[in-house]
Design a protein around this motif. Structure first.
Motif, PDB file in Angstrom:
ATOM      1  N   TYR A  60      65.385  82.811  79.248  1.00  0.00           N
ATOM      2  CA  TYR A  60      66.230  81.776  79.864  1.00  0.00           C
ATOM      3  C   TYR A  60      67.658  82.313  79.914  1.00  0.00           C
ATOM      4  O   TYR A  60      68.229  82.679  78.884  1.00  0.00           O
ATOM      5  N   LYS A  65      68.213  85.894  88.890  1.00  0.00           N
ATOM      6  CA  LYS A  65      66.971  86.515  88.430  1.00  0.00           C
ATOM      7  C   LYS A  65      66.972  88.030  88.623  1.00  0.00           C
ATOM      8  O   LYS A  65      66.485  88.774  87.753  1.00  0.00           O
ATOM      9  N   PHE A  92      63.328  82.246  83.542  1.00  0.00           N
ATOM     10  CA  PHE A  92      64.040  81.052  83.993  1.00  0.00           C
ATOM     11  C   PHE A  92      65.525  81.394  84.120  1.00  0.00           C
ATOM     12  O   PHE A  92      66.236  81.546  83.128  1.00  0.00           O
ATOM     13  N   ASP A  93      65.972  81.531  85.352  1.00  0.00           N
ATOM     14  CA  ASP A  93      67.321  82.031  85.632  1.00  0.00           C
ATOM     15  C   ASP A  93      68.306  80.893  85.853  1.00  0.00           C
ATOM     16  O   ASP A  93      68.059  79.755  85.429  1.00  0.00           O
ATOM     17  N   TYR A  96      67.723  77.168  86.751  1.00  0.00           N
ATOM     18  CA  TYR A  96      67.241  76.217  85.748  1.00  0.00           C
ATOM     19  C   TYR A  96      68.362  75.751  84.814  1.00  0.00           C
ATOM     20  O   TYR A  96      68.099  75.068  83.828  1.00  0.00           O
ATOM     21  N   ARG A 111      72.623  75.100  79.498  1.00  0.00           N
ATOM     22  CA  ARG A 111      71.172  75.043  79.451  1.00  0.00           C
ATOM     23  C   ARG A 111      70.694  73.584  79.485  1.00  0.00           C
ATOM     24  O   ARG A 111      71.327  72.704  78.904  1.00  0.00           O
ATOM     25  N   GLN A 115      65.069  70.918  83.078  1.00  0.00           N
ATOM     26  CA  GLN A 115      64.922  71.627  84.341  1.00  0.00           C
ATOM     27  C   GLN A 115      63.734  72.594  84.285  1.00  0.00           C
ATOM     28  O   GLN A 115      63.048  72.812  85.287  1.00  0.00           O
ATOM     29  N   ILE A 116      63.498  73.167  83.118  1.00  0.00           N
ATOM     30  CA  ILE A 116      62.357  74.058  82.944  1.00  0.00           C
ATOM     31  C   ILE A 116      61.054  73.270  82.907  1.00  0.00           C
ATOM     32  O   ILE A 116      60.049  73.671  83.501  1.00  0.00           O
ATOM     33  N   ASP A 119      59.282  72.603  86.117  1.00  0.00           N
ATOM     34  CA  ASP A 119      58.626  73.715  86.803  1.00  0.00           C
ATOM     35  C   ASP A 119      57.103  73.520  86.788  1.00  0.00           C
ATOM     36  O   ASP A 119      56.528  73.129  85.767  1.00  0.00           O
ATOM     37  N   CYS A 122      55.154  75.251  84.024  1.00  0.00           N
ATOM     38  CA  CYS A 122      55.326  74.621  82.708  1.00  0.00           C
ATOM     39  C   CYS A 122      54.545  73.307  82.621  1.00  0.00           C
ATOM     40  O   CYS A 122      53.962  72.995  81.576  1.00  0.00           O
TER      41      CYS A 122
END
Length: 284
Positions: A60, A65, A92-93, A96, A111, A115-116, A119, A122
């Motif tokens: 992360y 990316k 996760f760039d 996210y 962070r 948001q992750i 995905d 996930c």
């Protein structure tokens, strides 16, 4: 897992700390310059996580990316990690991350694990607040993730410039803490709340003995290398003196080409092994 200031320190200029350390990775393209200094404990913690049966590892970062993967590719050049590269769950760039309203710059981000969790990958794997851990040394940029956050010792410019080996010890402490978490936790948020990783988990005496042991090994290897270099130079000097003496006794005839100058003795395998040993001790 965060990358910069956790697994490595990424600088825009070469560091000039007391150790005068060379970067393990560098990117120099026009005006773009990046120098990566590996945390001595990074390989250890990554190997532990990537080989654990209950863990899926993702990276992360606030980087784009294409920049992020340059540094993760560098990590997986290591012979211990290379076979494990396929076990990485995801990258996760900056897409996210979310804008940081209190950030130092207009483009500052923070962070946000939600948001992750949105995905598709996930969602399919069933990841959420109950079973996700963020390991990030920058607590400020991770303040939205407090319930899932583990803050390791920051690997910053000072640490990277001086190559402090106690970071191998710190990562060992983190590994032991995570091992306990993986065995006991049904909900990581509850475990982190009830068993926070603190300075009490650090054995200062053990950490200092680790530093002393490292220094002793490093000094011995450098002394051995110095002796070997002196011995090689002495042999080369004797050969050169004998060659000069032979020339004086037997001058070449006119129109006859002189014998090609004899090359100095190449570095033998013993010397090469010493160089590799010092590099391994200083970097890993």
């Amino acid at each position: 897992l965060n990358i910069n200031e956790t697994l490595m320190f990424i600088a825009k200029e070469k560091l000039c700390g007391s150790y005068q350390r060379d970067p393990e990775m560098k990117i120099e393209k026009g005006k773009v310059k990046k120098y990566a200094y590996l945390n001595p404990g990074a390989i250890q913690i990554l190997h532990f996580l990537l080989t654990h049966a209950r863990v899926k590892v993702g990276f992360y970062s606030s980087m784009a990316k294409h920049n992020m993967t340059k540094f993760t590719d560098f990590l997986f050049r290591n012979k211990e990690l290379k076979p494990l590269e396929g076990r990485v769950f995801g990258f996760f760039d900056q897409k996210y991350c979310v804008k940081d309203p209190d950030g130092e710059h207009e483009w500052s981000t923070m962070r946000d694990l939600s948001q992750i969790w949105k995905d598709d990958k996930c969602k399919k794997a069933g990841f959420g607040p109950k079973n996700t851990i963020l390991i990030e040394s920058d607590e400020k940029s991770s303040r939205k993730c407090q319930e899932n956050l583990i803050v390791p010792q920051v690997y910053d410019e000072n640490a990277a410039g001086d190559l402090k080996p106690n970071f191998t010890y710190f990562m060992g402490v983190l590994r032991d803490y995570l091992q306990k978490l993986f065995r006991q936790a049904d909900d990581v948020r509850e475990f982190l709340l009830e068993n926070p990783l603190t300075e009490d988990d650090i054995d200062v005496e053990k950490m200092m003995s680790f530093d002393n042991e490292f220094d002793e090994k490093l000094e011995k290897m450098k002394a051995d290398k110095k002796k070997a270099l002196e011995k090689r130079n002495e042999k080369n000097a004797i050969k050169k003196a004998k060659k000069e003496e032979a020339k004086m006794e037997d001058e070449p005839k006119k129109n006859e080409p002189e014998e090609e100058e004899q090359k100095e003795e190449p570095v033998d395998e013993k010397m090469k092994g010493m160089d590799e040993g010092i590099d391994k001790l200083e970097i890993q």
